[in-house]
Design a protein around this motif. Structure first.
Motif, mmCIF file in Angstrom:
data_model
loop_
_atom_site.group_PDB
_atom_site.id
_atom_site.type_symbol
_atom_site.label_atom_id
_atom_site.label_comp_id
_atom_site.label_asym_id
_atom_site.label_seq_id
_atom_site.Cartn_x
_atom_site.Cartn_y
_atom_site.Cartn_z
ATOM 1 N N THR A 1 -8.352 0.359 -4.376
ATOM 2 C CA THR A 1 -7.500 0.266 -5.559
ATOM 3 C C THR A 1 -8.049 -0.820 -6.487
ATOM 4 O O THR A 1 -8.681 -1.775 -6.044
ATOM 5 C CB THR A 1 -6.045 -0.061 -5.181
ATOM 6 O OG1 THR A 1 -5.998 -1.365 -4.592
ATOM 7 C CG2 THR A 1 -5.477 0.962 -4.214
ATOM 8 N N GLY A 2 -7.829 -0.632 -7.797
ATOM 9 C CA GLY A 2 -8.227 -1.647 -8.769
ATOM 10 C C GLY A 2 -9.669 -1.577 -9.226
ATOM 11 O O GLY A 2 -10.151 -2.499 -9.892
ATOM 12 N N TYR A 3 -10.373 -0.511 -8.898
ATOM 13 C CA TYR A 3 -11.778 -0.367 -9.297
ATOM 14 C C TYR A 3 -11.959 0.953 -10.043
ATOM 15 O O TYR A 3 -11.279 1.934 -9.746
ATOM 16 C CB TYR A 3 -12.710 -0.370 -8.074
ATOM 17 C CG TYR A 3 -12.772 -1.697 -7.377
ATOM 18 C CD1 TYR A 3 -13.755 -2.617 -7.687
ATOM 19 C CD2 TYR A 3 -11.831 -2.040 -6.411
ATOM 20 C CE1 TYR A 3 -13.813 -3.854 -7.053
ATOM 21 C CE2 TYR A 3 -11.867 -3.273 -5.772
ATOM 22 C CZ TYR A 3 -12.859 -4.178 -6.097
ATOM 23 O OH TYR A 3 -12.894 -5.392 -5.464
ATOM 24 N N ASP B 1 0.810 -1.212 0.000
ATOM 25 C CA ASP B 1 0.000 0.000 0.000
ATOM 26 C C ASP B 1 0.849 1.269 0.000
ATOM 27 O O ASP B 1 0.340 2.350 -0.300
ATOM 28 C CB ASP B 1 -0.949 0.009 1.200
ATOM 29 C CG ASP B 1 -2.080 -1.008 1.060
ATOM 30 O OD1 ASP B 1 -2.221 -1.596 -0.031
ATOM 31 O OD2 ASP B 1 -2.815 -1.210 2.035
ATOM 32 N N MET B 2 2.127 1.140 0.330
ATOM 33 C CA MET B 2 3.034 2.293 0.277
ATOM 34 C C MET B 2 3.064 2.891 -1.123
ATOM 35 O O MET B 2 3.160 4.111 -1.283
ATOM 36 C CB MET B 2 4.450 1.896 0.697
ATOM 37 C CG MET B 2 4.625 1.610 2.167
ATOM 38 S SD MET B 2 4.518 3.069 3.200
ATOM 39 C CE MET B 2 6.003 3.923 2.734
ATOM 40 N N LYS B 3 2.960 2.051 -2.153
ATOM 41 C CA LYS B 3 3.023 2.580 -3.525
ATOM 42 C C LYS B 3 1.802 3.447 -3.836
ATOM 43 O O LYS B 3 1.895 4.416 -4.580
ATOM 44 C CB LYS B 3 3.199 1.471 -4.552
ATOM 45 C CG LYS B 3 2.023 0.551 -4.737
ATOM 46 C CD LYS B 3 2.345 -0.541 -5.746
ATOM 47 C CE LYS B 3 1.206 -1.524 -5.870
ATOM 48 N NZ LYS B 3 1.561 -2.654 -6.703
ATOM 49 N N ILE C 1 -7.613 1.061 0.569
ATOM 50 C CA ILE C 1 -7.863 -0.377 0.691
ATOM 51 C C ILE C 1 -7.399 -1.045 -0.600
ATOM 52 O O ILE C 1 -7.836 -0.677 -1.686
ATOM 53 C CB ILE C 1 -9.368 -0.679 0.903
ATOM 54 C CG1 ILE C 1 -9.912 0.026 2.144
ATOM 55 C CG2 ILE C 1 -9.615 -2.180 0.948
ATOM 56 C CD1 ILE C 1 -9.493 -0.545 3.451
ATOM 57 N N SER C 2 -6.527 -2.030 -0.456
ATOM 58 C CA SER C 2 -6.029 -2.762 -1.622
ATOM 59 C C SER C 2 -6.057 -4.258 -1.321
ATOM 60 O O SER C 2 -6.475 -4.678 -0.244
ATOM 61 C CB SER C 2 -4.593 -2.330 -1.947
ATOM 62 O OG SER C 2 -3.688 -2.925 -1.037
ATOM 63 N N ASP C 3 -5.562 -5.029 -2.259
ATOM 64 C CA ASP C 3 -5.451 -6.472 -2.029
ATOM 65 C C ASP C 3 -4.425 -6.787 -0.949
ATOM 66 O O ASP C 3 -4.388 -7.895 -0.432
ATOM 67 C CB ASP C 3 -5.072 -7.190 -3.332
ATOM 68 C CG ASP C 3 -6.207 -7.164 -4.345
ATOM 69 O OD1 ASP C 3 -7.375 -6.968 -3.948
ATOM 70 O OD2 ASP C 3 -5.925 -7.328 -5.551
ATOM 71 N N TYR C 4 -3.584 -5.816 -0.599
ATOM 72 C CA TYR C 4 -2.560 -6.007 0.439
ATOM 73 C C TYR C 4 -3.085 -5.713 1.839
ATOM 74 O O TYR C 4 -2.442 -6.053 2.822
ATOM 75 C CB TYR C 4 -1.361 -5.084 0.186
ATOM 76 C CG TYR C 4 -0.716 -5.261 -1.155
ATOM 77 C CD1 TYR C 4 0.064 -6.375 -1.441
ATOM 78 C CD2 TYR C 4 -0.877 -4.305 -2.154
ATOM 79 C CE1 TYR C 4 0.659 -6.534 -2.685
ATOM 80 C CE2 TYR C 4 -0.283 -4.449 -3.392
ATOM 81 C CZ TYR C 4 0.481 -5.567 -3.650
ATOM 82 O OH TYR C 4 1.067 -5.718 -4.874
ATOM 83 N N PRO D 1 -13.558 4.618 -5.734
ATOM 84 C CA PRO D 1 -12.364 3.979 -6.296
ATOM 85 C C PRO D 1 -11.141 4.860 -6.016
ATOM 86 O O PRO D 1 -11.274 6.075 -5.852
ATOM 87 C CB PRO D 1 -12.665 3.927 -7.795
ATOM 88 C CG PRO D 1 -13.601 5.059 -8.032
ATOM 89 C CD PRO D 1 -14.414 5.194 -6.776
ATOM 90 N N PHE D 2 -9.976 4.239 -5.968
ATOM 91 C CA PHE D 2 -8.729 4.989 -5.804
ATOM 92 C C PHE D 2 -8.380 5.590 -7.171
ATOM 93 O O PHE D 2 -7.569 5.064 -7.921
ATOM 94 C CB PHE D 2 -7.610 4.069 -5.297
ATOM 95 C CG PHE D 2 -6.331 4.801 -4.987
ATOM 96 C CD1 PHE D 2 -6.149 5.410 -3.763
ATOM 97 C CD2 PHE D 2 -5.309 4.875 -5.925
ATOM 98 C CE1 PHE D 2 -4.964 6.086 -3.471
ATOM 99 C CE2 PHE D 2 -4.128 5.545 -5.651
ATOM 100 C CZ PHE D 2 -3.960 6.160 -4.423
#
Length: 185
Positions: free
Chosen positions: A111-113, A23-25, A80-83, A145-146
């Motif tokens: 992320t990703g949406y 998530d740092m990225k 919120i991400s997959d990580y 979404p992000f």
């Protein structure tokens, strides 16, 4: 009393300080959007307003610094991400304090949406503290979404200062028409 004009950005650090991992990225990307004049997104990052905390700092020192940043914040952008983990690190502490002690509205950015039209379907991604507070309806959240335009809109629209646009639900989200206007649908 502190003037609350910052946006508190929260994410699961996944135990890394490497800005290219986990998530740092996403936090690094957010900072680059904020610093660039090519994007509409501008916000006052609460993390830039206090001394940095080193990895060697004690948990008590870290928590004190996070609470200081929160006291100066008008909203929280939660990445919120997959990580993102259910119950690890400081993220649940941050969510709990933001909602229970500072009444900070939460902008939940996934992320990703390209759009979020059914936040409840993403419940499996929520950290424990967020899950509990959405279920008991003590959290005031907008789920987005992000993406640069949705983050910019939510950060400017939802804060402790905007009573007119105050979030009334734990599961608020933008409409399909809004996403079409941003070019996300």
């Amino acid at each position: 009393m502190a003037y609350r004009n910052g946006t508190y950005v929260a994410f699961d650090g996944n135990g890394t300080t490497d800005p290219t991992k986990g998530d740092m990225k996403y936090y690094a990307l957010l900072q680059s959007w904020n610093a660039s004049n090519k994007f509409e997104l501008t916000f006052s990052d609460s993390h830039k307003k206090t001394y940095q905390v080193k990895d060697t700092s004690s948990k008590i020192t870290l928590q004190a610094r996070l609470l200081e940043r929160m006291r100066n914040s008008k909203n929280m952008l939660l990445i919120i991400s997959d990580y993102t983990n259910w119950d690890r690190g400081m993220l649940n502490f941050e969510i709990e304090k933001a909602i229970d002690h500072y009444n900070i509205p939460i902008i939940v950015a996934y992320t990703g949406y390209s759009n979020i039209l059914n936040p409840r379907a993403l419940a499996g991604k929520w950290p424990k503290a967020l899950y509990d507070r959405i279920m008991n309806q003590s959290a005031k959240c907008i789920h987005i979404p992000f993406k640069q335009k949705s983050i910019s809109a939510a950060v400017s629209q939802f804060s402790i200062h905007n009573k007119r646009d105050e979030l009334t639900s734990s599961l608020s989200y933008y409409t399909e028409d809004t996403y079409r206007g941003w070019g996300y649908l």
